[in-house]
Design a protein around this motif. Structure first.
Motif, short mmCIF file in Angstrom:
data_model
loop_
_atom_site.label_atom_id
_atom_site.label_comp_id
_atom_site.label_asym_id
_atom_site.label_seq_id
_atom_site.Cartn_x
_atom_site.Cartn_y
_atom_site.Cartn_z
N GLY A 1 -1.10 -5.66 -5.17
CA GLY A 1 -0.20 -6.57 -4.47
C GLY A 1 -0.70 -6.90 -3.09
N ALA A 2 -1.22 -5.90 -2.38
CA ALA A 2 -1.77 -6.14 -1.06
C ALA A 2 -2.97 -7.08 -1.15
CB ALA A 2 -2.17 -4.82 -0.40
N ARG A 3 -3.81 -6.88 -2.16
CA ARG A 3 -5.00 -7.73 -2.31
C ARG A 3 -4.60 -9.18 -2.59
NH1 ARG A 3 -9.08 -9.11 -6.29
NH2 ARG A 3 -11.09 -9.23 -5.23
N ILE A 4 -3.58 -9.37 -3.42
CA ILE A 4 -3.12 -10.73 -3.72
C ILE A 4 -2.65 -11.43 -2.45
CG2 ILE A 4 -1.28 -12.03 -4.88
CD1 ILE A 4 -1.54 -9.98 -7.18
N MET B 1 0.83 -1.21 0.00
CA MET B 1 0.00 0.00 0.00
C MET B 1 0.86 1.25 0.00
SD MET B 1 -3.09 -1.11 -0.09
CE MET B 1 -4.10 0.28 0.43
N ASP B 2 1.95 1.23 0.76
CA ASP B 2 2.86 2.38 0.79
C ASP B 2 3.50 2.64 -0.56
OD1 ASP B 2 2.26 2.74 3.44
OD2 ASP B 2 4.04 1.73 4.20
N ARG B 3 3.66 1.59 -1.36
CA ARG B 3 4.27 1.73 -2.68
C ARG B 3 3.23 1.90 -3.78
NH1 ARG B 3 6.38 -2.66 -4.38
NH2 ARG B 3 8.16 -1.88 -5.55
N SER B 4 1.99 2.27 -3.36
CA SER B 4 0.89 2.47 -4.31
C SER B 4 0.63 1.21 -5.13
CB SER B 4 1.18 3.67 -5.24
OG SER B 4 1.33 4.84 -4.49
N ALA C 1 -7.44 -1.57 0.12
CA ALA C 1 -6.86 -1.92 -1.18
C ALA C 1 -7.97 -2.11 -2.21
CB ALA C 1 -6.01 -3.18 -1.05
N GLU C 2 -9.04 -2.80 -1.83
CA GLU C 2 -10.13 -3.01 -2.77
C GLU C 2 -10.86 -1.71 -3.09
OE1 GLU C 2 -11.24 -7.69 -1.98
OE2 GLU C 2 -12.50 -6.16 -1.05
N ARG C 3 -10.95 -0.81 -2.11
CA ARG C 3 -11.56 0.50 -2.40
C ARG C 3 -10.77 1.24 -3.45
NH1 ARG C 3 -11.45 5.86 -1.16
NH2 ARG C 3 -9.48 5.66 -0.05
N ARG C 4 -9.43 1.21 -3.31
CA ARG C 4 -8.60 1.92 -4.29
C ARG C 4 -8.66 1.26 -5.66
NH1 ARG C 4 -3.02 3.71 -1.09
NH2 ARG C 4 -4.05 4.59 0.75
N LEU C 5 -8.91 -0.05 -5.68
CA LEU C 5 -9.02 -0.76 -6.96
C LEU C 5 -10.45 -0.74 -7.50
CD1 LEU C 5 -6.86 -3.87 -6.01
CD2 LEU C 5 -6.22 -2.10 -7.66
#
Length: 752
Positions: free
Chosen positions: A644-647, A637-640, A668-672
């Protein structure tokens, strides 16, 4: 016994214990005759198939092991890493800190346990594998499963033939330590006696026997055995000259003496036993106060982690600040600690300063098992996890861990009144009200015996009696709670409900007024006062209260119906007609649970979510080098990189995510723009099936309904707000802001 007698003479004295031997335990029996043939671990079921495997021809068992050759190789490779590290640390003049083998940092223990379980699926009578699995589980704090594995190792040895001498000795030792740490003193003494029959005079078995006798309250037997324990080696690191000092001292005797006094309810004498002869101790206990950074590296000796943990417990019972230092030292395991993920937690007080907000607990595998530290901090941690959990299985597991630790403390006779109060809260949270009441009454009586009243204990007793309509007794408990803590809105509100049901309307109205003064946005508060005033035929005032309640929960049909009744009552009174009032008792519409003021809170939480994952790219890159799942997800998440976080996390939803990881996945899902899981949560929450106290989960759900009003309806936000309940009223004493602060700390720990 001379103070510095030779090791050989000491061993001879112990082997020929005559006057020194404690009275035989009446429950002592050959433990292998009582071994369970069915044991359950976290991941593998084991049953009587062990006996079937033991009866197979040797060549068939070898063929099965060959099938697990790759898994065996992985387990033995890690065992080799640990053995190598152990030998280097134990080298006579080796520097105290040895850098770990980086091949298995953070994952070695879990990887080895998975491999061992695969090996045991191939050959269920593999003594060495059972023993090793039990040893590793004991190290990471899974003591109940460790006990199962170790007993199965002895059972397999009985039917399939023993392993090598070193494996069998370690199995007996580990089983004795596991039973001691589970506070099963009689079973532990039986296990030790069996081990001593096979390995007479073993120093470790004699030491743990002394401690078990002490824990069991057999003071005379424990002291008698302690006097006969051989002196043992300690190595000090001396920072002044960069060298190592080696000595043989009587620290085992001092340890047993200390625990014997503790079991007699005398922590002062327990601490004093460790201060009497400082030359015999690993370090100077008095001089260590406030200088705990020294402890982890100043001395190396057998069972040092267990020694420091026991010393930390004694200091905590004395409210001595050095408890923090000793507990931290109890985690400084130079062999194992870097090969599994561990978390250090500090929890704020729940009952009379327990836990104290300073002494930590150390847990393994995302708060999974108690490794070391304050047992009450561990219980408070599990209670917090119960409240934050999104899924029933998570809540049940956390409750089971907390209750198991409280049982251990009770078996040791440590603070039974505090334990009963905490157990009562957990059972109340599980809606086991009859069992909860038994514990809460025991806690209250214990507190009253020392002239104390715990407001929350009395509150919960009042709520339980209110639920069974024993209103007179409920009023007594609630008034007692209000005297102890006059700032709890829920206490005044429920006191008003109880008084109203006894038709003590003036007292009821005063209590409800006081409740709303403390919590001016409470749906239950306005509903109950409105109903009371309606029954008192104060229709105008009732209509005002019920209108406020309706605005807090516009979809609530009960509130709407009662508001319409109040309006009709007002019209009738204005027309000079007889008003009809409902015969409904106060207490409905989430009467127990207050709704907090949410406007500024949600603004704060949403601002937090925006900057939750903003750190420098360098920090994020460094974090990705770690093996911890939470740390890696935060780094993504820090690296935008929300994908990757979701995986990393999505497949673990509902299985083993921590509260922090759940927040990371939802964000992460909200951002995606996927929102798979938050959509499911919103739908469940709107029908009352989400009971988490995780404030960031609620904030993300509210963001979802604001963005997609077409899917959820225009009043969905108000409906969610009405269900954003502060469970601190009946459970663990945390406010929503305190939950947010706790999760914030976890995030920082994941980064650090």
């Amino acid at each position: 016994m001379p103070r510095y007698m030779s090791m050989a003479a000491a061993l001879l004295a112990v082997v020929s214990l005559c006057a020194c031997s404690p009275t035989p335990n009446a429950n002592t029996a050959v433990i292998v005759n009582d071994l369970r043939t069915v044991a359950k671990s976290d991941t593998v079921d084991h049953d009587a198939g062990l006996l079937d495997a033991a009866s197979l021809p040797p060549e068939e068992r070898l063929a099965r092991r060959a099938w697990a050759e790759a898994e065996e190789r992985r387990w033995r490779e890690f065992a080799g890493i640990l053995d190598s590290r152990r030998r280097r640390i134990e080298r006579p003049r080796q520097f105290m800190y040895e850098p770990p083998d980086r091949r298995r940092v953070m994952i070695g223990m879990a990887d080895a346990m998975v491999s061992l379980e695969a090996c045991l699926e191939a050959d269920g009578a593999w003594v060495e594998a059972w023993s090793e699995l039990g040893h590793l589980r004991l190290v990471v704090g899974d003591r109940a499963a460790a006990r199962d594995c170790l007993e199965l190792a002895l059972l397999a040895a009985r039917h399939a033939g023993p392993a090598d001498r070193e494996t069998m000795l370690r199995t007996h030792r580990d089983l004795a330590w596991a039973l001691r740490e589970l506070a099963f003193q009689d079973q532990g003494l039986a296990a030790v006696d069996v081990g001593l029959e096979e390995f007479p005079g073993d120093e470790d078995l004699l030491l743990v026997k002394g401690l078990l006798l002490a824990d069991a309250g057999r003071f005379t037997d424990a002291i008698r055995l302690a006097r006969c324990l051989p002196e043992r080696d300690i190595r000090w690191f001396d920072p002044r000259n960069g060298g190592v000092i080696e000595r043989t001292t009587g620290w085992p005797e001092q340890w047993v003496r200390s625990q014997a006094h503790l079991a007699q309810g005398d922590p002062v004498a327990a601490f004093g036993a460790l201060e009497e002869e400082q030359d015999d101790l690993p370090v100077d206990v008095k001089d260590l106060r406030g200088q705990g950074w020294k402890i982890g590296f100043q001395a190396v000796f057998a069972h040092e982690r267990r020694f420091w943990n026991d010393l930390g417990l004694v200091a905590q019972l004395l409210e001595d600040p050095s408890a923090v230092q000793f507990y931290v030292a109890s985690y400084a395991d130079p062999i194992h600690s870097l090969y599994f993920p561990a978390t250090l937690d500090i929890r704020s007080p729940l009952v009379f300063g327990v836990p104290d907000g300073q002494t930590p607990s150390v847990t393994s595998f995302a708060h999974g098992h108690y490794v070391a530290g304050s047992p009450w901090s561990y219980v408070a941690l599990q209670m917090d996890l119960m409240a934050l959990a999104l899924f029933p299985a998570q809540r049940d597991r956390a409750a089971a861990e907390a209750l198991a630790m409280l049982d251990v403390l009770d078996r040791r006779g440590l603070r039974p009144d505090i334990n009963a109060a905490l157990r009562g809260r957990i059972l109340f949270r599980q809606e086991k009200y009859v069992e909860a009441r038994v514990q809460l009454v025991a806690a209250r009586d214990g507190f009253l015996g020392t002239g104390r009243v715990d407001a929350r204990t009395s509150l919960l007793l009042g709520l339980i009696d209110l639920a069974v309509e024993d209103f007179s007794r409920s009023v007594g408990f609630l008034e007692e709670s209000a005297r102890a803590d006059s700032t709890a809105a829920v206490t005044w509100r429920m006191l008003g409900v109880a008084c109203a049901n006894l038709e003590r309307t003036d007292e009821a109205l005063l209590a409800m007024n006081r409740s709303l003064g403390l919590e001016p946005r409470s749906l239950a508060g306005y509903y109950n006062r409105g109903l009371l005033q309606l029954q008192m035929r104060r229709c105008d005032a009732a209509a005002v209260d019920l209108d406020r309640a309706w605005r807090l929960a516009p979809d609530n049909e009960e509130v709407r119906r009662l508001l319409q009744t109040a309006a009709a009552c007002v019209r009738a009174q204005n027309a000079g007609e007889e008003a009809t009032v409902p015969q409904v008792r106060p207490g409905g519409v989430e009467a127990i649970l207050p709704v907090p003021s949410t406007d500024m809170l949600l603004e704060h939480l949403e601002a937090d979510l925006e900057d939750f994952f903003l750190v420098s790219p360098d920090t994020a890159t460094a974090t990705l080098g770690l093996s911890g799942r939470a740390a890696r997800a935060v780094a993504c998440m820090d690296r935008s990189d929300p994908a990757g976080a979701r995986i990393l996390l999505a497949d673990h939803w509902g299985v083993d995510l921590t509260p922090l990881e759940e927040v990371v996945l939802l964000e992460a899902e909200r951002r995606l723009a996927v929102n798979e899981h938050v959509t499911r949560l919103v739908r469940d929450a709107l029908v009352g099936e989400v009971a988490t106290t995780n404030p960031y989960v609620w904030a993300l759900m509210l963001q979802e309904v604001r963005v997609d009003t077409g899917r959820y309806g225009t009043n969905a936000e108000a409906r969610l707000l009405a269900r954003l309940l502060d469970h601190s009223a009946e459970f663990s004493g945390r406010t929503v802001r305190e939950w947010a602060q706790a999760l914030r700390r976890e995030l920082e720990e994941a980064r650090s």
